[in-house]
Design a protein around this motif. Structure first.
Motif, mmCIF file in Angstrom:
data_model
loop_
_atom_site.group_PDB
_atom_site.id
_atom_site.type_symbol
_atom_site.label_atom_id
_atom_site.label_comp_id
_atom_site.label_asym_id
_atom_site.label_seq_id
_atom_site.Cartn_x
_atom_site.Cartn_y
_atom_site.Cartn_z
ATOM 1 N N ASP A 211 0.859 -1.186 0.000
ATOM 2 C CA ASP A 211 0.000 0.000 0.000
ATOM 3 C C ASP A 211 0.900 1.242 0.000
ATOM 4 O O ASP A 211 1.547 1.557 0.984
ATOM 5 C CB ASP A 211 -0.894 -0.018 1.242
ATOM 6 C CG ASP A 211 -1.867 1.160 1.282
ATOM 7 O OD1 ASP A 211 -1.615 2.172 0.591
ATOM 8 O OD2 ASP A 211 -2.868 1.058 2.012
ATOM 9 N N SER A 245 -5.030 0.582 -2.359
ATOM 10 C CA SER A 245 -4.664 1.181 -1.077
ATOM 11 C C SER A 245 -5.870 1.236 -0.147
ATOM 12 O O SER A 245 -7.011 1.301 -0.591
ATOM 13 C CB SER A 245 -4.138 2.594 -1.322
ATOM 14 O OG SER A 245 -3.957 3.267 -0.102
ATOM 15 N N GLN A 246 -5.574 1.229 1.142
ATOM 16 C CA GLN A 246 -6.634 1.360 2.153
ATOM 17 C C GLN A 246 -6.916 2.835 2.439
ATOM 18 O O GLN A 246 -7.911 3.176 3.050
ATOM 19 C CB GLN A 246 -6.180 0.731 3.489
ATOM 20 C CG GLN A 246 -5.866 -0.751 3.407
ATOM 21 C CD GLN A 246 -7.096 -1.563 3.059
ATOM 22 O OE1 GLN A 246 -8.170 -1.309 3.572
ATOM 23 N NE2 GLN A 246 -6.937 -2.520 2.148
ATOM 24 N N SER A 247 -5.991 3.704 2.024
ATOM 25 C CA SER A 247 -6.141 5.097 2.439
ATOM 26 C C SER A 247 -7.172 5.803 1.552
ATOM 27 O O SER A 247 -7.205 5.592 0.338
ATOM 28 C CB SER A 247 -4.788 5.809 2.409
ATOM 29 O OG SER A 247 -4.658 6.550 1.255
#
Ligand code: WTA
Length: 702
Positions: A211, A245-247
């Protein structure tokens, strides 16, 4: 112990003190096809012909306007090359090849997962991608010539596309190695005054998708804390339409490039004609003091220099398939993946991932499949490949004509494995010594004309005249066996122009030490101080010993001790910190941190906090091998930490006389603590070479 063919090589054998090595000659087959096989080239680049000799390099480029002055040295040490000339780097690396090589592959991009197919990007396709992205940068971000943009991108083809799109507009790119932390990226955004950050959602490394976008958020926060607002974050996606990505994407700030690009399909952007001395890019590097320095490189001089050295030293011909395994996040990738080979219209391979993923044969499999015949990598990678798969190269049917090494000294035994096993006794090896600051090679052999000597980079390259000076500025004779500071006596087109925004620091770091007369307008009075120790043998070959400043070269990456130490000091319990190098058989050197704590602090968990702080402030590459908590540091009477004493302890070498210390009694207890723990965990280094002992014993010496 590692195995090489039938011979068992022990690490102790590598450690044998480097003697004068036997030399190897290039094969007749290699010489027969080499660009530089006629010694007349050496005559053309002799000192009497300086600086006009570099016309030959500049003539490899296409100029919008030819220059009138080859070298303007009227304002030392701010040299200007090819003054009056105008050109565009993107035009030179892409457009001008279309007429003859439209369908030729410019970049073979090999994704890390073997299930994903290789992308073959032709010059035509590269042209399309660069133009569309340049249009986006211009119209969507309002970027124009002279603006700075920070890139924080991994090894994906979108990275050279982004660089070339910037170059097309005259926008100065500053690419930060993807392995650096968001915080480190933010500091560089602020220093360069970038308002746009270009990043990627994720990339593959060792079988996992990392990520990466997450780091962009940290970078923006750090930049803002340092006074630099980031208006836009452009996010390339590893797989268009999917987010790795988790963001979260920040509304109004973050944009997916693939979505915005739809509006720019088929658009063309005229390359902006830049002056030769306009900056092309900034690349940050570590030095002995303070924050990383932004090495600023020019358009005309730099591009001419990397094109010329790619041609003569890497011998890249139109029909070759060239593979440089460096990361574009470092200078090697800028010069010898992107600008040099593409200026020559070459076919180049780019690999996303870890060389040993999913198995030790991966590199050789890629070489076989794509028909790579020129291969470029670092000693660290060679040591690693030798350790994990000493017999792998023989299993694959590839044939290299040429191999390069860069970034660290290479041990003769490792060199021989590279030559015999990787090169199958057929390929020449060129050991290239140079730096972020020098833009291109400084010391190397011309492969068709000069013998190779394991562990030595060779003489100065064409038009570059190095010398070794002692501390008093006296030249150290060839063959004297004495080491000294290697300097370049003359300007050359690839040299950094300045440290971005810090011209005084530029002068003081590189030119003050050996300047003979500050008022002189004569370049002869301004040798460039490279910061490396070296010896010169009677045959004129240089052997580089390593940095003389407080820089530790870990796996070919420059880490400043000051940066490591200030990262440790962000841990509230830490009172003092010292970083020292330890010899490591794969990474060359590793870092060990010594910390002492504030009175009354609880030592529990401090080691992990220190490691975490370094990862946060710099990145995973800087993670220390070990953190030692000590009651007190050995110090001089004036309070300076004696790094050489603790470095000797970590390396089990003799620390010599300590009677002049303010607190000699602490040394024994540190030694006992560190060495008994290392012995218990079987982490005792092999016997050091003479050069290594020298380096450790003088580490951090003023
Ligand atoms: C070291 C990398 C020995 C040297 C291109 C230099 C080398 C520093 C070699 C620059 C080599 C580079 N032999 N040492 N062939 N090449 N070095 O800026 O200490 O990342 O000063 O540039 O690496 O590292 P940088």
């Amino acid at each position: 112990m590692s195995k090489s063919g039938d011979n068992v090589v022990s690490e102790a054998q590598i450690a044998v003190h480097w003697r004068e090595e036997e030399v190897f000659s290039p094969s007749a087959k290699f010489i027969g096809q080499a660009y530089a096989s006629d010694p007349a080239i050496l005559e053309r680049f002799r000192e009497e012909n300086f600086p006009e000799c570099f016309r030959e390099y500049a003539d490899l480029l296409t100029w919008d306007q030819y220059w009138h002055t080859t070298l303007d040295s009227s304002n030392p040490p701010f040299w200007k090359w090819f003054v009056g000339g105008r050109l565009n780097a993107s035009y030179n690396c892409v457009d001008r090849h279309l007429a003859s090589s439209r369908d030729k592959v410019a970049i073979h991009w090999v994704p890390e997962p073997e299930s994903e197919s290789t992308q073959a990007i032709t010059y035509q396709e590269l042209h399309r991608r660069v133009n569309e992205f340049a249009a986006l940068l211009r119209d969507d971000c309002g970027l124009k010539a002279g603006d700075r943009v920070t890139l924080h991108m991994p090894m994906v083809p979108e990275l050279p596309v982004t660089m070339l799109a910037c170059a097309r507009l005259g926008v100065i790119h500053s690419e930060v190695f993807a392995g650096f932390s968001g915080g480190a990226c933010g500091g560089r955004i602020a220093d360069s005054g970038s308002t746009v950050l270009i990043t990627m959602d994720g990339y593959y490394r060792n079988g996992e998708i990392i990520d990466h976008k997450m780091k962009a958020d940290e970078a923006v926060i750090t930049a803002e804390a340092e006074g630099q607002e980031v208006a836009k974050v452009l996010v390339w996606r590893r797989h268009a339409g999917q987010f790795a990505s988790q963001s979260p994407m920040v509304d109004g700030r973050d944009f997916f490039v693939d979505e915005v690009l739809k509006d720019y399909r088929g658009q063309l952007v005229d390359p902006v004609s830049m002056r030769a001395e306009d900056p092309l890019f900034i690349m940050y590097t570590s030095g002995s003091t303070g924050k990383p320095k932004g090495a600023q490189h020019s358009t005309g001089g730099y591009l001419a220099y990397v094109a010329g050295t790619s041609k003569y030293y890497q011998d890249i011909h139109p029909e070759d398939t060239y593979w440089c395994m460096a990361d574009i996040g470092w200078i090697t990738g800028h010069s010898y993946i992107v600008y040099g080979p593409l200026a020559l219209g070459a076919t180049s391979v780019m690999y996303e991932g870890l060389p040993t993923y999913p198995d030790p044969g991966r590199v050789w499999r890629i070489a076989e499949r794509l028909g790579v015949n020129i291969f470029h990598t670092a000693p660290t990678t060679i040591r690693m490949l030798r350790k994990v798969g000493p017999d792998e190269p023989a299993k694959y049917d590839y044939h290299f004509k040429h191999m390069t090494t860069v970034g660290e000294p290479i041990e003769p035994a490792v060199w021989r494995w590279y030559y015999e096993t990787v090169g199958k006794n057929e390929a020449v090896i060129v050991d290239t010594w140079w730096q972020t600051e020098t833009g291109g090679f400084m010391g190397a052999t011309l492969p068709g004309l000069m013998a190779m000597k394991p562990g030595s980079c060779g003489p100065g390259v064409l038009g570059v005249y190095p010398a070794i000076f002692d501390e008093n500025g006296e030249e150290v004779d060839s063959g004297s066996g004495r080491a000294g500071n290697i300097c370049i006596r003359n300007p050359w087109p690839g040299a950094l122009q300045t440290i971005y925004g810090q011209p005084e620091r530029f002068v003081s770091v590189y030119y003050e030490k050996y300047c003979r007369d500050k008022d002189s307008k004569d370049w002869h009075d301004w040798p460039y101080f490279a910061g490396d120790g070296a010896v010169k043998t009677a045959d004129g070959y240089f052997r580089i010993l390593g940095r003389v400043d407080d820089v530790i070269n870990v796996a070919g990456h420059r880490l400043g001790t000051k940066e490591l130490e200030s990262a440790c000091l962000t841990v509230p319990e830490v009172a003092e910190a010292a970083a020292v190098p330890v010899v490591d058989d794969v990474r060359g050197r590793a870092v060990e941190m010594y910390v002492s704590l504030k009175p009354g602090s609880d030592p529990d968990g401090v080691e992990a906090k220190v490691a975490k702080a370094i990862e946060r402030e710099i990145g995973k590459i800087a993670r220390p091998k070990k953190v030692w908590i000590v009651a007190d540091m050995p110090k001089t009477r004036s309070g300076k930490i004696m790094r050489r004493v603790i470095a000797s302890i970590s390396n089990f070498s003799d620390y010599g006389d300590i009677t002049t210390l303010a607190n000699p009694e602490v040394v024994d207890s540190i030694r006992h603590h560190v060495q008994s723990e290392k012995m218990a965990s079987h982490d005792v280094p092999r016997e050091l070479t003479f050069d290594e002992i020298e380096e450790i014993n003088s580490f951090g010496k003023e």
